[in-house]
Design a protein around this motif. Structure first.
Motif, PDB file in Angstrom:
ATOM      1  N   VAL A  33       2.387  -7.728   0.884  1.00 56.56           N
ATOM      2  CA  VAL A  33       3.382  -6.631   0.164  1.00 56.56           C
ATOM      3  C   VAL A  33       2.500  -5.482  -0.475  1.00 56.56           C
ATOM      4  O   VAL A  33       2.753  -4.191   0.198  1.00 56.56           O
ATOM      5  N   VAL A  34       1.367  -5.547  -1.091  1.00 58.49           N
ATOM      6  CA  VAL A  34       0.545  -4.725  -1.590  1.00 58.49           C
ATOM      7  C   VAL A  34      -0.239  -4.123  -0.452  1.00 58.49           C
ATOM      8  O   VAL A  34      -0.566  -2.656  -0.582  1.00 58.49           O
ATOM      9  N   GLN A  35      -0.544  -4.888   0.336  1.00 58.03           N
ATOM     10  CA  GLN A  35      -1.279  -4.292   1.564  1.00 58.03           C
ATOM     11  C   GLN A  35      -0.308  -3.387   2.486  1.00 58.03           C
ATOM     12  O   GLN A  35      -0.853  -2.384   2.715  1.00 58.03           O
ATOM     13  N   ASP A  36       0.935  -3.595   2.481  1.00 57.74           N
ATOM     14  CA  ASP A  36       1.763  -2.674   3.147  1.00 57.74           C
ATOM     15  C   ASP A  36       1.849  -1.323   2.515  1.00 57.74           C
ATOM     16  O   ASP A  36       2.083  -0.500   2.750  1.00 57.74           O
ATOM     17  N   VAL A  37       2.106  -1.339   1.039  1.00 61.97           N
ATOM     18  CA  VAL A  37       1.958  -0.319   0.181  1.00 61.97           C
ATOM     19  C   VAL A  37       0.957   0.551   0.220  1.00 61.97           C
ATOM     20  O   VAL A  37       1.020   1.876   0.512  1.00 61.97           O
ATOM     21  N   PHE A  38      -0.443  -0.108   0.346  1.00 69.16           N
ATOM     22  CA  PHE A  38      -1.451   0.806   0.601  1.00 69.16           C
ATOM     23  C   PHE A  38      -1.722   1.412   1.910  1.00 69.16           C
ATOM     24  O   PHE A  38      -2.228   2.335   2.069  1.00 69.16           O
ATOM     25  N   THR A  39      -1.043   0.746   2.926  1.00 71.30           N
ATOM     26  CA  THR A  39      -1.312   1.267   4.184  1.00 71.30           C
ATOM     27  C   THR A  39      -0.402   2.478   4.270  1.00 71.30           C
ATOM     28  O   THR A  39      -0.660   3.541   4.970  1.00 71.30           O
ATOM     29  N   ALA A  40       0.923   2.300   3.699  1.00 71.80           N
ATOM     30  CA  ALA A  40       1.925   3.570   3.588  1.00 71.80           C
ATOM     31  C   ALA A  40       1.233   4.611   2.537  1.00 71.80           C
ATOM     32  O   ALA A  40       1.331   5.732   2.996  1.00 71.80           O
ATOM     33  N   TYR A  41       0.458   4.215   1.603  1.00 67.61           N
ATOM     34  CA  TYR A  41      -0.205   5.244   0.681  1.00 67.61           C
ATOM     35  C   TYR A  41      -1.173   5.945   1.641  1.00 67.61           C
ATOM     36  O   TYR A  41      -1.306   7.468   1.678  1.00 67.61           O
ATOM     37  N   TYR A  42      -1.874   5.374   2.501  1.00 65.44           N
ATOM     38  CA  TYR A  42      -3.051   5.799   3.158  1.00 65.44           C
ATOM     39  C   TYR A  42      -2.429   6.869   4.384  1.00 65.44           C
ATOM     40  O   TYR A  42      -2.988   7.973   4.411  1.00 65.44           O
ATOM     41  N   PHE A  43      -1.316   6.531   4.925  1.00 68.25           N
ATOM     42  CA  PHE A  43      -0.838   7.359   6.015  1.00 68.25           C
ATOM     43  C   PHE A  43      -0.163   8.471   5.358  1.00 68.25           C
ATOM     44  O   PHE A  43      -0.230   9.396   5.876  1.00 68.25           O
ATOM     45  N   ALA A  44       0.654   8.219   4.144  1.00 68.02           N
ATOM     46  CA  ALA A  44       0.978   9.631   3.473  1.00 68.02           C
ATOM     47  C   ALA A  44      -0.210  10.507   2.987  1.00 68.02           C
ATOM     48  O   ALA A  44       0.108  11.672   3.309  1.00 68.02           O
ATOM     49  N   MET A  45      -1.248   9.926   2.556  1.00 63.41           N
ATOM     50  CA  MET A  45      -2.142  11.041   2.284  1.00 63.41           C
ATOM     51  C   MET A  45      -2.892  11.777   3.479  1.00 63.41           C
ATOM     52  O   MET A  45      -3.226  12.887   3.399  1.00 63.41           O
TER      53      MET A  45
END
Length: 80
Positions: A33-45
């Protein structure tokens, strides 16, 4: 990996992992779950999405993805 993302990852990973682990009662699922969150954050950035409060965004995303994970897994168990 840019330094802003790396700093954010190192700062918030432990907090987000604790939230997800408490919700899911499974460390491996919490890591996913945390990996998914950071993936989404990376793409948002990278897409220049404006995130006014990074900590709040990450915590809310972790909670939402944790709820989605639990919902998905409960449906999978019911269909067995």
């Amino acid at each position: 990996m840019n330094s802003e993302f790396e700093t954010t990852y190192r700062t918030f990973y432990p907090i987000l992992f604790r939230i997800a682990a408490k919700m899911l009662q499974d460390p491996e699922s919490a890591k996913d779950v945390v990996q998914d969150v950071f993936t989404a954050y990376y793409f948002a950035m990278n897409n220049r999405k404006v995130i006014n409060d990074t900590k709040n965004w990450l915590i809310r995303s972790t909670i939402n993805k944790g709820v989605d994970f639990k919902r998905k897994n409960s449906k999978n168990r019911q269909n067995r």
